[in-house]
Scaffold this active site. Structure first.
Site, PDB file in Angstrom:
ATOM      1  N   SER A 136     -20.250  14.870 -19.437  1.00 28.62           N
ATOM      2  CA  SER A 136     -20.128  14.628 -20.875  1.00 28.62           C
ATOM      3  C   SER A 136     -19.714  15.893 -21.608  1.00 28.62           C
ATOM      4  O   SER A 136     -20.063  17.005 -21.187  1.00 28.62           O
ATOM      5  CB  SER A 136     -21.485  14.164 -21.429  1.00 28.62           C
ATOM      6  OG  SER A 136     -21.463  14.127 -22.842  1.00 28.62           O
ATOM      7  N   TYR A 149     -30.253  16.218 -22.605  1.00 30.80           N
ATOM      8  CA  TYR A 149     -29.186  15.515 -21.868  1.00 30.80           C
ATOM      9  C   TYR A 149     -28.021  16.477 -21.609  1.00 30.80           C
ATOM     10  O   TYR A 149     -27.495  16.550 -20.491  1.00 30.80           O
ATOM     11  CB  TYR A 149     -28.751  14.327 -22.726  1.00 30.80           C
ATOM     12  CG  TYR A 149     -27.496  13.600 -22.330  1.00 30.80           C
ATOM     13  CD1 TYR A 149     -27.496  12.675 -21.286  1.00 30.80           C
ATOM     14  CD2 TYR A 149     -26.303  13.786 -23.046  1.00 30.80           C
ATOM     15  CE1 TYR A 149     -26.343  11.971 -20.956  1.00 30.80           C
ATOM     16  CE2 TYR A 149     -25.157  13.080 -22.733  1.00 30.80           C
ATOM     17  CZ  TYR A 149     -25.171  12.177 -21.683  1.00 30.80           C
ATOM     18  OH  TYR A 149     -24.033  11.476 -21.365  1.00 30.80           O
TER      19      TYR A 149
HETATM   20  N1  NAP Z   1     -21.419   6.300 -23.900  1.00 37.12           N
HETATM   21  C1  NAP Z   1     -21.151   7.561 -24.231  1.00 37.12           C
HETATM   22  O1  NAP Z   1     -20.959   7.906 -25.424  1.00 37.12           O
HETATM   23  C2  NAP Z   1     -21.020   8.615 -23.159  1.00 37.12           C
HETATM   24  C3  NAP Z   1     -20.523   9.883 -23.523  1.00 37.12           C
HETATM   25  C4  NAP Z   1     -20.395  10.859 -22.548  1.00 37.12           C
HETATM   26  C5  NAP Z   1     -20.745  10.594 -21.239  1.00 37.12           C
HETATM   27  N2  NAP Z   1     -21.249   9.337 -20.920  1.00 37.12           N
HETATM   28  C6  NAP Z   1     -21.636   9.110 -19.522  1.00 37.12           C
HETATM   29  O2  NAP Z   1     -20.888   8.006 -19.051  1.00 37.12           O
HETATM   30  C7  NAP Z   1     -21.602   7.385 -17.985  1.00 37.12           C
HETATM   31  C8  NAP Z   1     -21.614   5.880 -18.205  1.00 37.12           C
HETATM   32  O3  NAP Z   1     -22.365   5.585 -19.383  1.00 37.12           O
HETATM   33  P1  NAP Z   1     -22.060   4.299 -20.292  1.00 37.12           P
HETATM   34  O4  NAP Z   1     -21.509   4.782 -21.567  1.00 37.12           O
HETATM   35  O5  NAP Z   1     -21.286   3.311 -19.501  1.00 37.12           O
HETATM   36  O6  NAP Z   1     -23.530   3.796 -20.623  1.00 37.12           O
HETATM   37  P2  NAP Z   1     -24.410   2.581 -20.058  1.00 37.12           P
HETATM   38  O7  NAP Z   1     -23.645   1.307 -20.122  1.00 37.12           O
HETATM   39  O8  NAP Z   1     -25.702   2.688 -20.786  1.00 37.12           O
HETATM   40  O9  NAP Z   1     -24.598   2.952 -18.515  1.00 37.12           O
HETATM   41  C9  NAP Z   1     -25.599   3.770 -18.022  1.00 37.12           C
HETATM   42  C10 NAP Z   1     -25.901   3.232 -16.642  1.00 37.12           C
HETATM   43  O10 NAP Z   1     -26.735   4.160 -15.921  1.00 37.12           O
HETATM   44  C11 NAP Z   1     -27.622   3.363 -15.166  1.00 37.12           C
HETATM   45  N3  NAP Z   1     -28.814   4.089 -14.781  1.00 37.12           N
HETATM   46  C12 NAP Z   1     -29.635   4.803 -15.579  1.00 37.12           C
HETATM   47  N4  NAP Z   1     -30.658   5.283 -14.856  1.00 37.12           N
HETATM   48  C13 NAP Z   1     -30.455   4.870 -13.579  1.00 37.12           C
HETATM   49  C14 NAP Z   1     -31.161   5.012 -12.374  1.00 37.12           C
HETATM   50  N5  NAP Z   1     -32.302   5.719 -12.333  1.00 37.12           N
HETATM   51  N6  NAP Z   1     -30.693   4.445 -11.244  1.00 37.12           N
HETATM   52  C15 NAP Z   1     -29.535   3.740 -11.278  1.00 37.12           C
HETATM   53  N7  NAP Z   1     -28.822   3.544 -12.387  1.00 37.12           N
HETATM   54  C16 NAP Z   1     -29.285   4.098 -13.530  1.00 37.12           C
HETATM   55  C17 NAP Z   1     -27.973   2.205 -16.089  1.00 37.12           C
HETATM   56  O11 NAP Z   1     -28.542   1.163 -15.321  1.00 37.12           O
HETATM   57  P3  NAP Z   1     -29.271  -0.099 -15.998  1.00 37.12           P
HETATM   58  O12 NAP Z   1     -28.154  -1.061 -16.256  1.00 37.12           O
HETATM   59  O13 NAP Z   1     -30.233  -0.538 -14.969  1.00 37.12           O
HETATM   60  O14 NAP Z   1     -29.925   0.407 -17.256  1.00 37.12           O
HETATM   61  C18 NAP Z   1     -26.626   1.882 -16.679  1.00 37.12           C
HETATM   62  O15 NAP Z   1     -25.931   0.977 -15.860  1.00 37.12           O
HETATM   63  C19 NAP Z   1     -22.982   8.043 -17.949  1.00 37.12           C
HETATM   64  O16 NAP Z   1     -22.999   9.030 -16.945  1.00 37.12           O
HETATM   65  C20 NAP Z   1     -23.079   8.710 -19.317  1.00 37.12           C
HETATM   66  O17 NAP Z   1     -23.963   9.814 -19.311  1.00 37.12           O
HETATM   67  C21 NAP Z   1     -21.368   8.354 -21.838  1.00 37.12           C
END
Ligand code: NAP
Length: 247
Positions: A136, A149
């Site tokens: 990120s 984070y």
């Molecule tokens: N959205 C943003 O603004 C943003 C910005 C920068 C970086 N990111 C990064 O992008 C990536 C994808 O995020 P997203 O935006 O797609 O959000 P998201 O839909 O909330 O996805 C997060 C995922 O991580 C999974 N997860 C969390 N803890 C876990 C664990 N202990 N074991 C297995 N799975 C786990 C969650 O599983 P569950 O479905 O079971 O909850 C969920 O599927 C992440 O690495 C995030 O940090 C996101």
């Protein structure tokens, strides 16, 4: 070429969109996600592209090695691996309770390293492939809004830098995907602004880079010059801008 691809954290909004693009491309997929219902729905949606799946909490003891072994057994070997799971958590809660700070560190850093150890060794031994990890822009500069984070993602960026230089001589491309804010469940409660991207747009960029050279990819690309400026600001200046240093 039909690639063999493992996606860890496949049920994330961003990873789900990456999976759809890869399935359309004809790749064979192995999916790891925590929530069995969401995982089953994604597997059904993707159809025959999915060679197998595993519902697993990636912070559990031994989960990294177990997940990589299951993916390798199902696909034979891996050409590409993408690590996508993450937890933003509640910054204010991390300032009161170490248990929550630790959960964020274990999810965004420890559990990713637990995957990268067997993945890197396998890719190094095979002498090729693409290893991608979603981090990120929050890791580029500590901000009151999300510094727990951000610290985990920053450490991961450094880990990946070292890994990339270790593996380049073996022909393995290591990709660090530095995402800006994306409209996904992770940011559900956040006020949206013009620089927010969408899961399909971010997924298109990730899928594109996974066919190219390794490196640090800002996604969307406009974050590279923005972060260049943000990183260069002296703290005394940074702290005066509410949109940067506010809660
Ligand atoms: N959205 C943003 O603004 C943003 C910005 C920068 C970086 N990111 C990064 O992008 C990536 C994808 O995020 P997203 O935006 O797609 O959000 P998201 O839909 O909330 O996805 C997060 C995922 O991580 C999974 N997860 C969390 N803890 C876990 C664990 N202990 N074991 C297995 N799975 C786990 C969650 O599983 P569950 O479905 O079971 O909850 C969920 O599927 C992440 O690495 C995030 O940090 C996101």
């Amino acid at each position: 070429m039909r690639r063999r691809i493992a996606i860890f954290g496949a049920t994330s909004a961003v990873a789900g969109e990456v999976c759809k693009r890869l399935a359309t491309h004809g790749d064979r997929l192995f999916l790891v996600g925590r929530n069995p219902d969401k995982l089953a729905a994604l597997v059904a949606d993707l159809g025959p592209a999915v060679a197998g799946s595993l519902a697993l909490d990636l912070t559990a003891e031994g989960a990294g090695a177990q997940a990589v072994a299951a993916a390798t057994a199902a696909l034979g070997h891996l050409d590409v691996a993408l690590v996508a799971h993450g937890l933003l958590g509640d910054q204010l809660e991390t300032e009161r309770d170490f248990a929550h700070a630790d959960e964020i560190l274990r999810t965004n850093l420890d559990s990713v390293i637990a995957l990268l150890i067997p993945l890197a060794n396998d890719f190094e031994a095979r002498g090729g492939g693409h290893l991608g990890v979603i981090t990120s822009v929050a890791g580029e500069r500590g901000r009151p809004r999300n510094y727990t984070y951000g610290a985990a993602k920053a450490a991961l960026n450094t880990y990946l830098q070292g890994l990339r230089s270790r593996l380049w001589a073996r022909g393995v491309a290591v990709h660090t995907f530095k995402l800006g804010p994306v409209d996904s469940p992770m940011t559900e409660s956040h006020a949206k602004h013009a620089l927010f991207s969408t899961p399909p747009a971010v997924a298109a960029a990730i899928a594109h880079h996974l066919e190219g050279r390794g490196g640090e990819h800002y996604v969307p690309a406009y974050w590279r010059p923005i972060l260049g400026v943000v990183r260069a600001l002296p703290e005394a200046v940074f702290q005066r801008f509410g949109f940067l240093a506010g809660r």
